[in-house]
Design a protein around this motif. Structure first.
Motif, short mmCIF file in Angstrom:
data_model
loop_
_atom_site.label_atom_id
_atom_site.label_comp_id
_atom_site.label_asym_id
_atom_site.label_seq_id
_atom_site.Cartn_x
_atom_site.Cartn_y
_atom_site.Cartn_z
N GLN A 71 39.37 3.76 49.00
CA GLN A 71 38.15 2.95 49.14
C GLN A 71 37.17 3.59 50.10
O GLN A 71 35.95 3.61 49.86
CB GLN A 71 38.53 1.54 49.62
N ILE A 72 37.67 4.13 51.20
CA ILE A 72 36.80 4.78 52.18
C ILE A 72 36.17 6.04 51.57
O ILE A 72 34.98 6.30 51.77
CB ILE A 72 37.59 5.14 53.45
N ARG A 73 36.96 6.79 50.83
CA ARG A 73 36.43 8.00 50.18
C ARG A 73 35.31 7.65 49.21
O ARG A 73 34.29 8.34 49.16
CB ARG A 73 37.56 8.74 49.47
N GLU A 74 35.48 6.59 48.45
CA GLU A 74 34.46 6.16 47.49
C GLU A 74 33.20 5.70 48.22
O GLU A 74 32.07 5.99 47.80
CB GLU A 74 35.01 5.04 46.61
N ALA A 75 33.38 4.99 49.34
CA ALA A 75 32.23 4.54 50.14
C ALA A 75 31.49 5.74 50.72
O ALA A 75 30.25 5.76 50.78
CB ALA A 75 32.69 3.61 51.26
N ALA A 76 32.23 6.75 51.13
CA ALA A 76 31.62 7.96 51.71
C ALA A 76 30.79 8.70 50.66
O ALA A 76 29.70 9.19 50.95
CB ALA A 76 32.71 8.87 52.28
N LEU A 77 31.31 8.78 49.44
CA LEU A 77 30.58 9.46 48.36
C LEU A 77 29.23 8.79 48.11
O LEU A 77 28.22 9.47 47.90
CB LEU A 77 31.42 9.45 47.08
N LYS A 78 29.20 7.48 48.14
CA LYS A 78 27.96 6.74 47.89
C LYS A 78 26.94 7.00 48.99
O LYS A 78 25.74 6.97 48.75
CB LYS A 78 28.26 5.24 47.79
N LYS A 79 27.44 7.25 50.21
CA LYS A 79 26.55 7.50 51.35
C LYS A 79 26.31 8.99 51.57
O LYS A 79 25.64 9.38 52.53
CB LYS A 79 27.16 6.91 52.62
N GLU A 80 26.86 9.82 50.70
CA GLU A 80 26.75 11.28 50.80
C GLU A 80 27.29 11.79 52.13
O GLU A 80 26.71 12.67 52.75
CB GLU A 80 25.30 11.72 50.58
N ILE A 81 28.39 11.21 52.53
CA ILE A 81 29.10 11.63 53.74
C ILE A 81 30.43 12.24 53.31
O ILE A 81 31.14 11.69 52.46
CB ILE A 81 29.35 10.44 54.69
N ILE A 82 30.76 13.38 53.87
CA ILE A 82 32.04 14.02 53.55
C ILE A 82 33.15 13.27 54.28
O ILE A 82 33.09 13.07 55.49
CB ILE A 82 32.04 15.49 53.99
N PHE A 83 34.15 12.83 53.54
CA PHE A 83 35.32 12.17 54.15
C PHE A 83 36.55 12.99 53.83
O PHE A 83 36.98 13.09 52.68
CB PHE A 83 35.47 10.75 53.62
N PHE A 84 37.10 13.60 54.86
CA PHE A 84 38.30 14.40 54.70
C PHE A 84 39.42 13.75 55.50
O PHE A 84 39.22 13.34 56.65
CB PHE A 84 38.08 15.82 55.22
N TYR A 85 40.59 13.64 54.88
CA TYR A 85 41.70 13.04 55.62
C TYR A 85 43.01 13.77 55.30
O TYR A 85 43.18 14.34 54.23
CB TYR A 85 41.85 11.55 55.27
N HIS A 86 43.89 13.75 56.29
CA HIS A 86 45.24 14.24 56.09
C HIS A 86 46.08 13.08 55.57
O HIS A 86 46.16 12.02 56.20
CB HIS A 86 45.83 14.75 57.41
N ASN A 87 46.66 13.28 54.41
CA ASN A 87 47.45 12.23 53.78
C ASN A 87 48.57 11.76 54.71
O ASN A 87 49.35 12.57 55.20
CB ASN A 87 48.05 12.77 52.48
N PRO A 88 48.66 10.46 55.00
CA PRO A 88 49.73 9.96 55.86
C PRO A 88 51.09 9.86 55.17
O PRO A 88 52.08 9.52 55.80
CB PRO A 88 49.22 8.57 56.27
N ILE A 89 51.10 10.19 53.87
CA ILE A 89 52.35 10.13 53.12
C ILE A 89 52.94 11.54 53.06
O ILE A 89 52.31 12.46 52.51
CB ILE A 89 52.13 9.59 51.71
N PRO A 90 54.11 11.77 53.63
CA PRO A 90 54.68 13.13 53.67
C PRO A 90 54.87 13.72 52.30
O PRO A 90 55.22 13.03 51.34
CB PRO A 90 56.03 12.90 54.37
#
Length: 311
Positions: free
Chosen positions: A178-197
């Motif tokens: 959801q955060i990644r989709e919100a970032a795309l709409k705002k043209e903000i790069i959202f990069f995250y390290h997956n918390p799932i090993p």
């Protein structure tokens, strides 16, 4: 500065100099000289700060030096959460400082430095991260980087590490999407390290750029990543163990690693050492051979590191 100037002959081999390890860069009296030196070499320059010391005079100097990236580390999107997790910080002051940064850039009609936000994801602030893109937009941030708590030096922190809460994996994935989709709409790069090993493949999963990057600490020690820096790990003594260590799956393991010091060797000499080359080759993601315990002996400092799980 003598140690810092020692890397000057190697700057031609990199595009970005990131003046960051652990601690607050703006407490270093030489930080502006370091930025100026690197910019004179036509390098991109950045660092990560807690944002507390970004007063007007400092911001103006950073703008005038043409700093490329200014990353501010947050542990919450509200004052109570951030201040609880970052003792001595004042969230409202930090946000005020960043608003001032945006205003001064506007007054000077410049776009640099780009503002990035680093967000430490843990169990007690994860839900609050839903607001990070809105906050980033208000501050004029171009990028948000969400990372996991991977260096655990107190048992009490186990419950805060997202990857230790398997029952919440679906929830974490849903929120991050959801955060990644919100970032795309705002043209903000959202990069995250997956918390799932990820399934453990020695070396190949490490989320640090071991094969192409290195870290030099304030004493000149050359290490493969920030987690193995000798200057950091001098203080990470657990249970009267004389070896700098951290917790991995409820056990204590050593993490210190250095391949030399630029005060006594050139960076080229250290980088090209057989021992260092062999170490880096273990992390070559282009290799056709997938390392496993039967082919390679895993580096001691990496064998029990959460970064090896791509976290």
């Amino acid at each position: 500065m003598e140690i810092f100037y020692g890397i000057s002959s190697c700057l031609s081999n990199t595009n970005l100099v990131y003046l960051q390890g652990w601690g607050e860069p703006l407490l270093n009296d030489d930080i502006f000289r370091m930025i100026e030196f690197c910019k004179m070499k036509n390098k991109l320059v950045g660092f990560t700060t807690n944002g507390q010391l970004l007063e007007e005079k400092t911001i103006v100097e950073l703008i005038d030096l043409k700093l490329d990236i200014l990353c501010v580390s947050l542990a919450g999107t509200t004052s109570p959460t951030h201040n609880r997790l970052r003792k001595g910080n004042n969230f409202d002051q930090i946000i005020s400082n960043l608003n001032l940064l945006r205003e001064l850039k506007k007054q000077k009609n410049v776009s640099k430095p780009d503002l990035h936000i680093a967000y430490l994801m843990i169990e007690s602030n994860f839900e609050e991260m839903r607001n990070i893109i809105l906050l980033a937009q208000k501050l004029g941030a171009k990028q948000v980087i969400a990372s996991n708590l991977t260096l655990i030096i107190e048992k009490e922190l186990f419950a805060e590490a997202l990857f230790n809460n398997e029952q919440n994996y679906d929830y974490y994935s849903s929120v991050l999407k959801q955060i990644r989709e919100a970032a795309l709409k705002k043209e903000i790069i959202f990069f995250y390290h997956n918390p799932i090993p990820s399934p453990f493949l020695p070396g190949l999963n490490c989320s640090e750029n071991i094969y192409n990057a290195l870290v030099i600490d304030v004493e000149g020690n050359v290490s493969p990543c920030v987690f193995t820096m000798p200057s950091l790990n001098e203080n990470l003594i657990i249970n009267d163990n004389n070896v700098p260590s951290h917790y991995f799956q409820n056990q204590v393991f050593p993490i210190k690693k250095s391949f030399g010091n630029i005060a006594s060797e050139t960076l080229f000499e250290i980088w090209n050492k057989k021992s260092y080359s062999a170490f880096r080759n273990y992390f070559d993601k282009t290799s056709q051979v997938i390392p496993n315990s039967n082919i390679f002996e895993r580096p001691e400092c990496c064998a029990k590191c959460y970064k090896s799980l791509a976290l």
